[in-house]
Design a protein around this motif. Structure first.
Motif, PDB file in Angstrom:
ATOM      1  N   VAL A 215       2.508   6.195   7.662  1.00  0.00           N
ATOM      2  CA  VAL A 215       1.486   5.151   7.800  1.00  0.00           C
ATOM      3  C   VAL A 215       0.723   5.021   6.477  1.00  0.00           C
ATOM      4  O   VAL A 215       0.557   3.915   5.949  1.00  0.00           O
ATOM      5  CB  VAL A 215       0.504   5.461   8.962  1.00  0.00           C
ATOM      6  N   LEU A 216       0.288   6.145   5.939  1.00  0.00           N
ATOM      7  CA  LEU A 216      -0.476   6.112   4.684  1.00  0.00           C
ATOM      8  C   LEU A 216       0.379   5.611   3.523  1.00  0.00           C
ATOM      9  O   LEU A 216      -0.113   4.846   2.683  1.00  0.00           O
ATOM     10  CB  LEU A 216      -1.054   7.495   4.377  1.00  0.00           C
ATOM     11  N   ASN A 217       1.635   6.019   3.465  1.00  0.00           N
ATOM     12  CA  ASN A 217       2.528   5.529   2.408  1.00  0.00           C
ATOM     13  C   ASN A 217       2.721   4.018   2.511  1.00  0.00           C
ATOM     14  O   ASN A 217       2.701   3.318   1.496  1.00  0.00           O
ATOM     15  CB  ASN A 217       3.888   6.234   2.471  1.00  0.00           C
ATOM     16  N   SER A 218       2.902   3.527   3.732  1.00  0.00           N
ATOM     17  CA  SER A 218       3.085   2.086   3.941  1.00  0.00           C
ATOM     18  C   SER A 218       1.838   1.310   3.531  1.00  0.00           C
ATOM     19  O   SER A 218       1.931   0.265   2.882  1.00  0.00           O
ATOM     20  CB  SER A 218       3.417   1.793   5.402  1.00  0.00           C
ATOM     21  N   LEU A 219       0.679   1.829   3.922  1.00  0.00           N
ATOM     22  CA  LEU A 219      -0.576   1.164   3.557  1.00  0.00           C
ATOM     23  C   LEU A 219      -0.802   1.184   2.047  1.00  0.00           C
ATOM     24  O   LEU A 219      -1.282   0.208   1.477  1.00  0.00           O
ATOM     25  CB  LEU A 219      -1.756   1.815   4.281  1.00  0.00           C
ATOM     26  N   LYS A 220      -0.433   2.283   1.409  1.00  0.00           N
ATOM     27  CA  LYS A 220      -0.592   2.364  -0.046  1.00  0.00           C
ATOM     28  C   LYS A 220       0.335   1.366  -0.741  1.00  0.00           C
ATOM     29  O   LYS A 220      -0.072   0.694  -1.700  1.00  0.00           O
ATOM     30  CB  LYS A 220      -0.333   3.768  -0.578  1.00  0.00           C
ATOM     31  N   GLU A 221       1.562   1.252  -0.260  1.00  0.00           N
ATOM     32  CA  GLU A 221       2.484   0.271  -0.848  1.00  0.00           C
ATOM     33  C   GLU A 221       1.926  -1.142  -0.726  1.00  0.00           C
ATOM     34  O   GLU A 221       1.992  -1.920  -1.677  1.00  0.00           O
ATOM     35  CB  GLU A 221       3.853   0.355  -0.174  1.00  0.00           C
ATOM     36  N   GLN A 222       1.357  -1.464   0.440  1.00  0.00           N
ATOM     37  CA  GLN A 222       0.729  -2.779   0.623  1.00  0.00           C
ATOM     38  C   GLN A 222      -0.426  -2.958  -0.352  1.00  0.00           C
ATOM     39  O   GLN A 222      -0.558  -4.006  -0.988  1.00  0.00           O
ATOM     40  CB  GLN A 222       0.197  -2.930   2.050  1.00  0.00           C
ATOM     41  N   PHE A 223      -1.264  -1.945  -0.464  1.00  0.00           N
ATOM     42  CA  PHE A 223      -2.417  -2.001  -1.359  1.00  0.00           C
ATOM     43  C   PHE A 223      -1.961  -2.200  -2.797  1.00  0.00           C
ATOM     44  O   PHE A 223      -2.507  -3.047  -3.517  1.00  0.00           O
ATOM     45  CB  PHE A 223      -3.264  -0.725  -1.222  1.00  0.00           C
ATOM     46  N   ASP A 224      -0.970  -1.417  -3.223  1.00  0.00           N
ATOM     47  CA  ASP A 224      -0.465  -1.530  -4.594  1.00  0.00           C
ATOM     48  C   ASP A 224       0.062  -2.933  -4.879  1.00  0.00           C
ATOM     49  O   ASP A 224      -0.174  -3.486  -5.957  1.00  0.00           O
ATOM     50  CB  ASP A 224       0.633  -0.498  -4.858  1.00  0.00           C
ATOM     51  N   ARG A 225       0.772  -3.524  -3.911  1.00  0.00           N
ATOM     52  CA  ARG A 225       1.264  -4.896  -4.086  1.00  0.00           C
ATOM     53  C   ARG A 225       0.098  -5.876  -4.228  1.00  0.00           C
ATOM     54  O   ARG A 225       0.132  -6.789  -5.052  1.00  0.00           O
ATOM     55  CB  ARG A 225       2.157  -5.306  -2.917  1.00  0.00           C
ATOM     56  N   GLU A 226      -0.939  -5.681  -3.412  1.00  0.00           N
ATOM     57  CA  GLU A 226      -2.085  -6.589  -3.435  1.00  0.00           C
ATOM     58  C   GLU A 226      -2.849  -6.527  -4.753  1.00  0.00           C
ATOM     59  O   GLU A 226      -3.270  -7.557  -5.271  1.00  0.00           O
ATOM     60  CB  GLU A 226      -3.031  -6.275  -2.276  1.00  0.00           C
ATOM     61  N   VAL A 227      -3.049  -5.311  -5.272  1.00  0.00           N
ATOM     62  CA  VAL A 227      -3.836  -5.180  -6.504  1.00  0.00           C
ATOM     63  C   VAL A 227      -2.987  -5.358  -7.752  1.00  0.00           C
ATOM     64  O   VAL A 227      -3.519  -5.528  -8.846  1.00  0.00           O
ATOM     65  CB  VAL A 227      -4.610  -3.833  -6.565  1.00  0.00           C
ATOM     66  N   GLY A 228      -1.666  -5.309  -7.619  1.00  0.00           N
ATOM     67  CA  GLY A 228      -0.781  -5.573  -8.745  1.00  0.00           C
ATOM     68  C   GLY A 228      -0.485  -4.376  -9.627  1.00  0.00           C
ATOM     69  O   GLY A 228       0.066  -4.538 -10.713  1.00  0.00           O
TER      70      GLY A 228
END
Length: 159
Positions: free
Chosen positions: A24-37
């Protein structure tokens, strides 16, 4: 230290729960990283997790996991306690409530993240724990008792 028949099954559930939370945390981090670039540093990600309103829903899972950790450290896990653990995990992760944690988790589960196999594994391990039909206020009471029993055991070991 004596261990009960439910101890092994509860430990397996705990391990499956930890693996699921990690994903869950890895998935959320991947989403966050995509959002912030960019790829956020671990300290930045931790700070975001702790302070951002959008991740407050994770606190229910963190609280439950802490209680399950405490339960697995007890010398004796009664059938009723193992049943409460199952009921609390199912209520949070399996029953898919349409608000709060349940909605966020279900959306993440359906997003194509690698959660589905871990979710299925957790469900399979939960089948090894007894079922219980308790009201919410009763399960909260049990979780508090796990903490108190853990404190008492810790005091005994120190003395």
């Amino acid at each position: 230290m004596t261990k009960t028949a439910h101890h092994s099954a509860t430990l397996q559930v705990r391990q499956a729960l930890w693996a699921l939370q990690k994903e869950v945390l890895n998935s959320l981090k991947e989403q966050f990283d995509r959002e912030v670039g960019y790829q956020a540093a671990p300290t930045e990600w931790f700070q975001v997790l702790m302070t951002a309103e959008r991740y407050m829903w994770l606190r229910e899972l963190t609280s439950l996991m802490a209680d399950i950790d405490i339960l697995t450290e007890l010398e004796h896990i009664a059938e009723e306690d193992a049943g409460v653990a199952r009921a609390e995990i199912e209520k949070l992760l399996i029953d898919h409530v349409e608000e709060g944690f349940g909605k966020q988790y279900r959306d993440l589960l359906m997003s194509g993240a690698g959660l589905l196999p871990l979710h299925s594994q957790l469900k399979a391990h939960l089948q090894q724990l007894p079922e219980t039909k308790m009201e919410k206020h009763q399960t909260v009471h049990h979780r508090k008792n796990w903490q108190e029993t853990h404190r008492q055991q810790s005091r005994k070991k120190r003395n």
